[in-house]
Motif scaffolding. Sequence first.
Motif, short mmCIF file in Angstrom:
data_model
loop_
_atom_site.label_atom_id
_atom_site.label_comp_id
_atom_site.label_asym_id
_atom_site.label_seq_id
_atom_site.Cartn_x
_atom_site.Cartn_y
_atom_site.Cartn_z
N TYR A 1 0.74 -1.15 -0.04
CA TYR A 1 -0.01 0.22 -0.07
C TYR A 1 0.86 1.28 -0.08
N GLY A 2 1.79 1.17 0.82
CA GLY A 2 2.84 2.43 0.77
C GLY A 2 3.64 2.44 -0.38
N GLU A 3 4.26 1.52 -0.93
CA GLU A 3 4.65 1.72 -2.15
C GLU A 3 3.89 2.29 -3.18
N LEU A 4 2.71 1.67 -3.43
CA LEU A 4 1.75 2.29 -4.25
C LEU A 4 1.67 3.61 -4.33
N ASN A 5 1.84 4.11 -2.94
CA ASN A 5 1.57 5.50 -2.82
C ASN A 5 2.67 6.15 -3.28
N LYS A 6 3.84 5.74 -3.07
CA LYS A 6 4.96 6.37 -3.77
C LYS A 6 5.13 6.63 -5.14
N ILE A 7 4.68 5.40 -5.84
CA ILE A 7 4.80 5.33 -7.37
C ILE A 7 3.63 6.48 -7.79
N MET A 8 2.54 6.34 -7.24
CA MET A 8 1.58 7.29 -7.60
C MET A 8 1.96 8.78 -7.50
N ASP A 9 2.50 9.01 -6.26
CA ASP A 9 3.07 10.28 -5.90
C ASP A 9 4.19 10.79 -7.29
N LYS A 10 5.01 9.80 -7.55
CA LYS A 10 6.07 10.31 -8.55
C LYS A 10 5.44 10.56 -9.89
N VAL A 11 4.33 9.53 -10.14
CA VAL A 11 3.65 9.66 -11.61
C VAL A 11 2.79 11.22 -11.57
N THR A 12 2.41 11.64 -10.37
CA THR A 12 1.54 12.53 -10.56
C THR A 12 2.45 14.00 -10.48
N LYS A 13 3.50 13.85 -9.82
CA LYS A 13 4.61 14.93 -9.98
C LYS A 13 5.06 15.07 -11.40
N GLU A 14 5.10 13.84 -12.24
CA GLU A 14 5.54 14.03 -13.44
C GLU A 14 4.42 14.37 -14.45
N ALA A 15 3.10 13.88 -14.20
CA ALA A 15 2.13 14.07 -15.27
C ALA A 15 0.92 14.72 -14.50
N GLY A 16 1.04 14.97 -13.37
CA GLY A 16 -0.58 15.86 -12.99
C GLY A 16 -1.61 14.70 -12.76
N SER A 17 -2.75 15.20 -12.27
CA SER A 17 -3.91 14.57 -12.36
C SER A 17 -4.83 15.05 -13.22
N SER A 18 -5.93 14.27 -13.96
CA SER A 18 -7.06 14.91 -14.59
C SER A 18 -7.97 15.36 -13.61
N GLY A 19 -8.63 16.39 -14.30
CA GLY A 19 -9.84 16.96 -13.40
C GLY A 19 -9.16 18.28 -12.48
N THR A 20 -7.88 18.14 -12.36
CA THR A 20 -7.41 19.36 -11.57
C THR A 20 -7.36 20.68 -12.42
N ILE A 21 -7.49 21.99 -11.74
CA ILE A 21 -7.31 23.22 -12.41
C ILE A 21 -6.08 23.55 -12.65
N TYR A 22 -5.27 23.32 -11.73
CA TYR A 22 -3.95 23.88 -11.92
C TYR A 22 -2.95 22.74 -11.97
N ASP A 23 -2.28 22.51 -13.09
CA ASP A 23 -1.38 21.53 -13.18
C ASP A 23 0.07 21.93 -13.31
N ASP A 24 0.59 21.60 -11.94
CA ASP A 24 1.85 21.80 -11.77
C ASP A 24 3.13 20.82 -11.86
N SER A 25 2.66 19.78 -12.92
CA SER A 25 3.59 18.60 -12.99
C SER A 25 4.44 19.14 -14.06
N SER A 26 5.60 18.20 -13.93
CA SER A 26 6.81 18.47 -15.15
C SER A 26 6.18 18.54 -16.66
N LEU A 27 5.27 17.48 -16.93
CA LEU A 27 5.00 17.43 -18.25
C LEU A 27 3.86 18.59 -18.46
N GLY A 28 3.06 19.09 -17.22
CA GLY A 28 2.32 20.15 -17.44
C GLY A 28 2.85 21.50 -17.86
N LYS A 29 3.84 21.62 -17.10
CA LYS A 29 4.65 22.94 -17.37
C LYS A 29 5.46 22.78 -18.86
N LYS A 30 5.70 21.76 -19.16
CA LYS A 30 6.43 21.43 -20.72
C LYS A 30 5.19 21.74 -21.60
#
Length: 493
Positions: A414-443
């Motif tokens: 459960y904890g490892e899944l949290n870590k992976i999802m956090d990294k993916v969210t940091k890289e690609a953001g989450s659908s439905g969010t108004i402000y996308d501060d992810s790496s790909l969002g900035k790109k």
Amino acid sequence: MGIRISGMASGMDTEKIIKDLMKAQREPVNRLQRSKYTVEWKRDAYREMNTLLADLQNSMKNLRLSSSFNKKVATSENDSIASARVVGSPALSSYTVEVINPAVAAKPATASFTSTLPNTTTKIDEEFRITLKKDSSAEATVIDVKSEDTIESIINKINSSNAGIKASYFNDQFVLTSDDGSDFSIGTTAPEGNKLGIEAVDVEKKGGTLASFMINGVLYKSDTNTFTFDGIEISLKQSNEGAPITIHTKTDVDSIFNTVKDFVDKYNAVIETINKKISEPKYKGYQPLLDEEKEALNDKTAEKMENMARSGILLRDPILTSGLTELRRALSTPLQVDGVNKAFDTLSEIGIGGPPNGKYAYQENGKLYIDETKLREAIRNNGDDVMKLFTNYSSEKTDLGKKYQESGLAERLYGELNKIMDKVTKEAGSSGTIYDDSSLGKKLKQTDEDIQRWEDRLKIIENRYWKQFTAMEKAMSKAQSQGSWFAQMLGQQ
């Protein structure tokens, strides 16, 4: 933008020439647009993987709870005497039950009167008053019966009132019943022998009897035949005084097995999907199609080319690749904590392991296989050890390595899944969010800004081309006019 003259003097297709010239000028924009499509595809692919991981994590919630491994079933030696089912957590493995007498339910206060009317729609042709009262402190409810009333309308008057008494009619019987079973009184001004048959009377409920029974030699009473005792719902059926029966409880092997199997199936499906994604082939020479390129192709060809361009978008992705490695480590590292049974400190020891040895075993990429017989046996005979293997909670706060070793496999995963999802969210953001501060969002934002700057620049270049060709057309038109004038003058000499 100014006046644009297209080939009036030169006869050239100026618009096409400029369009062709602009194609070369637009190439930097096209590269940016293709890059944008690629980034969007990667972002969407990441988010799809995160959805899969979140789904797996949600399916694991029960696997982290000890209650999921404490499930039991109850069986009665004689269901005709007393039946049983588990609704909580029974503490004992058996219970003796002796039914002295089952409960008899109390009958609600009911009064019945015989009507002489032929049916419920015949007018009563009598006028009187019915007074209904639930208890001495309650206010009486008065029902006025008119000559044009029928049994049907009288029933409606009573049932729509606040008397707390309901009326019904069946087989010439006019019946009044307390809605909560309590006593009530009926008063009436109707003459004796009235067509409704009603008369003044005090109505009392008929009391029932409590169930009397013994469990493990202790006498109990209950106002109902179904009750819960120590996490078991017991239903008494008939007396067996002097001949007690036994209700047995045992581990619900099927339920626990299915909980574990559902997790394994879900886990296998998720890692199989992710493994396919990170090993998907990348086809060189295929790139995202621009809108005008899609329009020039039929739908089937355009779709095929786009799929080829999308393929391998997450090939050997470091976040997902390392994430799968950590998931496998979480499931394969032995549980190391005081009190753990060393014979049941890994999944393989309860019947869950890798693929059977064989030619293609290496291709399974961490897929889990269940030895059903071994797992069922572990659940049946060592249920507490199986529970601890999955659910053990470590209270360690500072030593993260120790906390990892002491945590049950479900807790770790459960904890490892949290870590992976956090990294993916940091890289690609989450659908439905108004402000996308992810790496790909900035790109993507930067690419959009670059495209807009280029579009502004291209407008300037296109306008310059038009000015140049327009100037040329004007010059040629003027030269042609002068040539015509000279030819005309020479012709007159």
